[in-house]
Design an enzyme around this catalytic site. Structure first.
Site, PDB file in Angstrom:
ATOM      1  N   ILE A 131       0.708  -1.234   0.039  1.00 40.21           N
ATOM      2  CA  ILE A 131      -0.254   0.026   0.099  1.00 40.21           C
ATOM      3  C   ILE A 131       0.781   1.287   0.084  1.00 40.21           C
ATOM      4  O   ILE A 131       1.908   1.322   0.735  1.00 40.21           O
ATOM      5  CB  ILE A 131      -0.935   0.039   1.335  1.00 40.21           C
ATOM      6  CG1 ILE A 131      -1.987  -1.266   1.180  1.00 40.21           C
ATOM      7  CG2 ILE A 131      -1.964   1.352   1.581  1.00 40.21           C
ATOM      8  CD1 ILE A 131      -2.664  -1.377   2.614  1.00 40.21           C
ATOM      9  N   GLY A 132       0.696   2.334  -0.978  1.00 41.79           N
ATOM     10  CA  GLY A 132       1.212   3.446  -0.914  1.00 41.79           C
ATOM     11  C   GLY A 132       2.564   3.603  -1.526  1.00 41.79           C
ATOM     12  O   GLY A 132       3.002   4.584  -1.539  1.00 41.79           O
TER      13      GLY A 132
ATOM     14  N   LYS B 143       0.266  11.999   2.107  1.00 41.92           N
ATOM     15  CA  LYS B 143       0.291  12.654   1.036  1.00 41.92           C
ATOM     16  C   LYS B 143      -1.131  12.671   0.345  1.00 41.92           C
ATOM     17  O   LYS B 143      -1.498  13.661  -0.021  1.00 41.92           O
ATOM     18  CB  LYS B 143       1.377  12.624   0.119  1.00 41.92           C
ATOM     19  CG  LYS B 143       1.620  13.743  -1.025  1.00 41.92           C
ATOM     20  CD  LYS B 143       2.806  13.732  -1.587  1.00 41.92           C
ATOM     21  CE  LYS B 143       2.966  14.922  -2.813  1.00 41.92           C
ATOM     22  NZ  LYS B 143       4.274  14.640  -3.514  1.00 41.92           N
TER      23      LYS B 143
ATOM     24  N   TYR C 193     -10.018  -1.076   8.217  1.00 42.42           N
ATOM     25  CA  TYR C 193      -8.819  -0.753   8.818  1.00 42.42           C
ATOM     26  C   TYR C 193      -9.217  -0.093  10.260  1.00 42.42           C
ATOM     27  O   TYR C 193      -8.247  -0.143  11.135  1.00 42.42           O
ATOM     28  CB  TYR C 193      -8.564   0.465   7.956  1.00 42.42           C
ATOM     29  CG  TYR C 193      -7.993   0.255   6.662  1.00 42.42           C
ATOM     30  CD1 TYR C 193      -6.853  -0.850   6.498  1.00 42.42           C
ATOM     31  CD2 TYR C 193      -8.415   1.137   5.532  1.00 42.42           C
ATOM     32  CE1 TYR C 193      -6.266  -1.166   5.189  1.00 42.42           C
ATOM     33  CE2 TYR C 193      -7.591   0.659   4.363  1.00 42.42           C
ATOM     34  CZ  TYR C 193      -6.759  -0.238   4.304  1.00 42.42           C
ATOM     35  OH  TYR C 193      -6.156  -0.684   3.323  1.00 42.42           O
TER      36      TYR C 193
ATOM     37  N   ASP D  44      -2.408  -2.236 -12.455  1.00 38.26           N
ATOM     38  CA  ASP D  44      -1.722  -1.641 -11.220  1.00 38.26           C
ATOM     39  C   ASP D  44      -1.891  -2.695 -10.041  1.00 38.26           C
ATOM     40  O   ASP D  44      -1.652  -2.219  -8.964  1.00 38.26           O
ATOM     41  CB  ASP D  44      -2.361  -0.354 -10.879  1.00 38.26           C
ATOM     42  CG  ASP D  44      -3.720  -0.353 -10.364  1.00 38.26           C
ATOM     43  OD1 ASP D  44      -4.343  -1.422 -10.305  1.00 38.26           O
ATOM     44  OD2 ASP D  44      -4.064   0.720  -9.855  1.00 38.26           O
TER      45      ASP D  44
ATOM     46  N   LEU E 237      14.017   5.797  -6.428  1.00 40.74           N
ATOM     47  CA  LEU E 237      13.425   6.569  -7.625  1.00 40.74           C
ATOM     48  C   LEU E 237      12.207   7.206  -7.409  1.00 40.74           C
ATOM     49  O   LEU E 237      11.250   6.732  -6.745  1.00 40.74           O
ATOM     50  CB  LEU E 237      13.154   5.324  -8.476  1.00 40.74           C
ATOM     51  CG  LEU E 237      14.411   4.430  -9.246  1.00 40.74           C
ATOM     52  CD1 LEU E 237      13.936   3.364  -9.760  1.00 40.74           C
ATOM     53  CD2 LEU E 237      15.126   5.377  -9.925  1.00 40.74           C
TER      54      LEU E 237
ATOM     55  N   LYS F  27       2.065   2.144  -6.997  1.00 39.87           N
ATOM     56  CA  LYS F  27       1.381   1.583  -8.069  1.00 39.87           C
ATOM     57  C   LYS F  27       0.655   2.126  -9.264  1.00 39.87           C
ATOM     58  O   LYS F  27       1.024   1.945 -10.409  1.00 39.87           O
ATOM     59  CB  LYS F  27       0.857   0.097  -7.535  1.00 39.87           C
ATOM     60  CG  LYS F  27       1.712  -0.849  -6.477  1.00 39.87           C
ATOM     61  CD  LYS F  27       0.902  -2.082  -6.086  1.00 39.87           C
ATOM     62  CE  LYS F  27      -0.194  -1.559  -5.153  1.00 39.87           C
ATOM     63  NZ  LYS F  27      -0.004  -0.726  -4.049  1.00 39.87           N
TER      64      LYS F  27
END
Length: 217
Positions: free
Chosen positions: A13-14, A141, A47, A86, A186, A17
């Protein structure tokens, strides 16, 4: 490679992708398959209370991904139209094994094995990984309400699970290239040179020039 490109982007997660899938789709002019996330009516509750809502959450994802992959096989890959997704169907087991109790997991795996039998197989997997610090920063973000209750421990466990699964996948499927990139080093969203590194590796791995209408962006 003579087969029609079917590229999947995977990672915890995060990690980026969807962002990478979109950029690659735009560059190569391939159809982009995006997983359904926020549409899952159980995810927010999951969650907040993983034990209570895990089975409903994972079954929703499995059924929707099964439908999506069947559709892209029928409407794109079978018509020689390349696809970038994705996600890979394997992620269902990664999340299910982390969140489901043994009895529910047994039922889930049986359903999963049946559904995945006739699904298309990607001929390249891009695996993105990053440190917990980077993942948390990116989740904050993008500021999704449903992700505000994700625990750091859960994210750390998932990252570890992904590393183990990808290593095992490479051993069991040596004919499917897995290209691994670090989200810590990257920044393919902000830095075009970083994106070019990934694009060059994909082109070199699959020799896909015959199937692309590349953008000059």
């Amino acid at each position: 490679m003579n087969t029609i490109p079917f590229i999947t982007v995977e990672g915890p997660i995060g990690v980026g992708k969807t962002s990478l899938g979109k950029l690659l789709s735009e560059h190569f002019q391939y159809y982009l398959l995006k997983e359904i996330v926020e549409e899952n009516p159980f995810l927010g509750k999951f969650y907040e209370n993983i034990d209570e809502w895990s089975f409903q959450t994972e079954m929703f994802f499995l059924c929707n991904r099964y439908k999506q992959l069947n559709d892209i096989n029928a409407h794109y890959l079978s018509k020689k139209i390349p696809v970038i997704a994705d996600y890979h169907i394997m992620k269902n087991l990664i999340f299910a094994k982390r969140s489901l109790q043994e009895k529910e997991l047994s039922k889930y795996v049986r359903i999963y094995d049946v559904l995945k039998e006739d699904l298309p197989t990607p001929n390249i997997i891009i695996y993105l990984h990053a440190s917990l610090e980077t993942i948390i920063k990116r989740i904050k973000k993008r500021d999704r309400d449903i992700e505000k209750n994700i625990s750091s421990l859960y994210l750390e466990q998932l990252s570890s699970d992904y590393n183990d699964v990808m290593k095992d996948f490479q051993k069991r499927h040596p004919h499917i290239p897995v290209l691994t990139f670090s989200g810590d080093t990257l920044d393919f969203v902000q830095n075009k040179e970083d994106l070019k590194i990934i694009i060059a590796k994909i082109k070199d791995t699959l020799n896909i020039g015959a199937y692309t209408n590349e953008s000059e962006k």
